[in-house]
Design a protein around this motif. Structure first.
Motif, PDB file in Angstrom:
ATOM      1  N   UNK A   5      -3.430   9.241  -8.208  1.00  0.00           N
ATOM      2  CA  UNK A   5      -3.482   9.307  -6.551  1.00  0.00           C
ATOM      3  C   UNK A   5      -3.015   8.276  -5.695  1.00  0.00           C
ATOM      4  N   UNK A   6      -2.587   7.407  -6.499  1.00  0.00           N
ATOM      5  CA  UNK A   6      -2.007   6.057  -5.764  1.00  0.00           C
ATOM      6  C   UNK A   6      -3.268   5.403  -5.269  1.00  0.00           C
ATOM      7  N   UNK A   7      -3.108   4.657  -4.082  1.00  0.00           N
ATOM      8  CA  UNK A   7      -4.011   3.977  -3.540  1.00  0.00           C
ATOM      9  C   UNK A   7      -4.590   4.576  -1.875  1.00  0.00           C
ATOM     10  N   UNK A   8      -5.686   4.142  -1.362  1.00  0.00           N
ATOM     11  CA  UNK A   8      -6.223   4.439  -0.380  1.00  0.00           C
ATOM     12  C   UNK A   8      -6.914   3.586   0.356  1.00  0.00           C
ATOM     13  N   UNK A   9      -7.062   3.284   1.691  1.00  0.00           N
ATOM     14  CA  UNK A   9      -8.016   2.452   2.314  1.00  0.00           C
ATOM     15  C   UNK A   9      -8.710   3.010   3.351  1.00  0.00           C
ATOM     16  N   UNK A  10      -9.806   2.317   3.786  1.00  0.00           N
ATOM     17  CA  UNK A  10     -10.361   2.713   4.995  1.00  0.00           C
ATOM     18  C   UNK A  10      -9.785   2.023   6.374  1.00  0.00           C
ATOM     19  N   UNK A  11     -10.103   2.757   7.227  1.00  0.00           N
ATOM     20  CA  UNK A  11      -9.278   2.342   8.432  1.00  0.00           C
ATOM     21  C   UNK A  11      -9.434   0.821   8.875  1.00  0.00           C
ATOM     22  N   UNK A  12     -10.525   0.391   8.879  1.00  0.00           N
ATOM     23  CA  UNK A  12     -10.937  -0.974   9.275  1.00  0.00           C
ATOM     24  C   UNK A  12     -10.185  -1.935   8.345  1.00  0.00           C
ATOM     25  N   UNK A  13      -9.562  -1.788   7.200  1.00  0.00           N
ATOM     26  CA  UNK A  13      -8.903  -2.769   6.297  1.00  0.00           C
ATOM     27  C   UNK A  13      -7.383  -2.443   6.229  1.00  0.00           C
TER      28      UNK A  13
ATOM     29  N   UNK B 283      -8.087 -16.286   7.514  1.00  0.00           N
ATOM     30  CA  UNK B 283      -7.722 -16.587   6.192  1.00  0.00           C
ATOM     31  C   UNK B 283      -7.593 -15.434   5.087  1.00  0.00           C
ATOM     32  N   UNK B 284      -7.220 -15.856   3.790  1.00  0.00           N
ATOM     33  CA  UNK B 284      -7.082 -15.087   2.875  1.00  0.00           C
ATOM     34  C   UNK B 284      -7.993 -15.157   1.591  1.00  0.00           C
ATOM     35  N   UNK B 285      -8.022 -14.279   0.966  1.00  0.00           N
ATOM     36  CA  UNK B 285      -8.817 -14.473  -0.253  1.00  0.00           C
ATOM     37  C   UNK B 285      -8.306 -13.125  -1.343  1.00  0.00           C
TER      38      UNK B 285
ATOM     39  N   UNK C  70      -3.552  -2.481   6.624  1.00  0.00           N
ATOM     40  CA  UNK C  70      -2.707  -3.338   7.225  1.00  0.00           C
ATOM     41  C   UNK C  70      -2.961  -4.711   6.741  1.00  0.00           C
ATOM     42  N   UNK C  71      -4.410  -4.909   6.469  1.00  0.00           N
ATOM     43  CA  UNK C  71      -4.899  -6.302   6.149  1.00  0.00           C
ATOM     44  C   UNK C  71      -5.091  -6.573   4.639  1.00  0.00           C
ATOM     45  N   UNK C  72      -5.454  -5.733   4.048  1.00  0.00           N
ATOM     46  CA  UNK C  72      -5.885  -5.656   2.352  1.00  0.00           C
ATOM     47  C   UNK C  72      -5.055  -4.764   1.687  1.00  0.00           C
ATOM     48  N   UNK C  73      -4.797  -5.364   0.640  1.00  0.00           N
ATOM     49  CA  UNK C  73      -3.800  -4.638  -0.338  1.00  0.00           C
ATOM     50  C   UNK C  73      -4.499  -4.420  -1.644  1.00  0.00           C
ATOM     51  N   UNK C  74      -4.573  -3.299  -2.200  1.00  0.00           N
ATOM     52  CA  UNK C  74      -5.287  -3.188  -3.626  1.00  0.00           C
ATOM     53  C   UNK C  74      -3.867  -2.928  -4.737  1.00  0.00           C
ATOM     54  N   UNK C  75      -3.995  -3.618  -5.859  1.00  0.00           N
ATOM     55  CA  UNK C  75      -3.112  -3.424  -6.816  1.00  0.00           C
ATOM     56  C   UNK C  75      -3.691  -3.568  -8.193  1.00  0.00           C
TER      57      UNK C  75
ATOM     58  N   UNK D 155      -6.821  -9.700   0.287  1.00  0.00           N
ATOM     59  CA  UNK D 155      -7.781  -9.683   1.569  1.00  0.00           C
ATOM     60  C   UNK D 155      -6.698 -10.720   2.567  1.00  0.00           C
ATOM     61  N   UNK D 156      -6.086 -10.083   3.635  1.00  0.00           N
ATOM     62  CA  UNK D 156      -5.364 -11.082   4.624  1.00  0.00           C
ATOM     63  C   UNK D 156      -6.029 -10.968   5.971  1.00  0.00           C
TER      64      UNK D 156
END
Length: 121
Positions: free
Chosen positions: A55-63, A16-18, A65-70, A82-83
């Motif tokens: 600097x734009x956005x950054x993600x940890x590897x585990x999320x 699911x998503x939130x 492709x699934x999570x998007x920050x904006x 969070x998908x």
């Protein structure tokens, strides 16, 4: 007074998503990085994503492709979409702000109160 107020947590089934929201007040939004951290029971708080105007956005590897920050600068709000949520994503999610944030260091000048995300069938 600086305030960070999170919302959007809840119970969701695997897959699911939130969408989490963090409303920031009391600081110049464009001068700060805002990030999302999480802490599962018995584990250390970990950084998962951050965003800044420089600097734009950054993600940890585990999320990735699934999570998007904006961010919506006019509303001084940062979102975390969070998908494809997994049981291991279960944690309290915290919003944080500082002039410099690092995903690998759970340290910041300002923190929100946290919002619970539970992924379970």
């Amino acid at each position: 007074e600086v305030q960070l107020v999170e919302s959007g947590g809840g119970l969701v089934e695997p897959g699911g998503s939130l969408r989490l929201s963090c409303v920031v007040s009391g600081l110049t939004f464009d001068d700060y990085s805002v990030g999302w951290f999480r802490q599962a029971p018995g584990k250390k708080r970990e950084g998962i994503s951050l965003i800044s105007s420089t600097d734009g956005s950054a993600y940890v590897g585990s999320v990735k492709g699934r999570f998007t920050i904006s961010s919506d600068n006019a509303k001084k709000t940062v979102y975390l979409q969070m998908n494809n949520l997994r049981p291991e994503d279960t944690a309290v999610y915290y919003c944080a702000a500082d002039r410099i944030l690092r995903l690998w260091v759970a340290a910041a000048s300002h923190w929100g109160q946290g919002t619970q995300v539970t992924v379970s069938s």
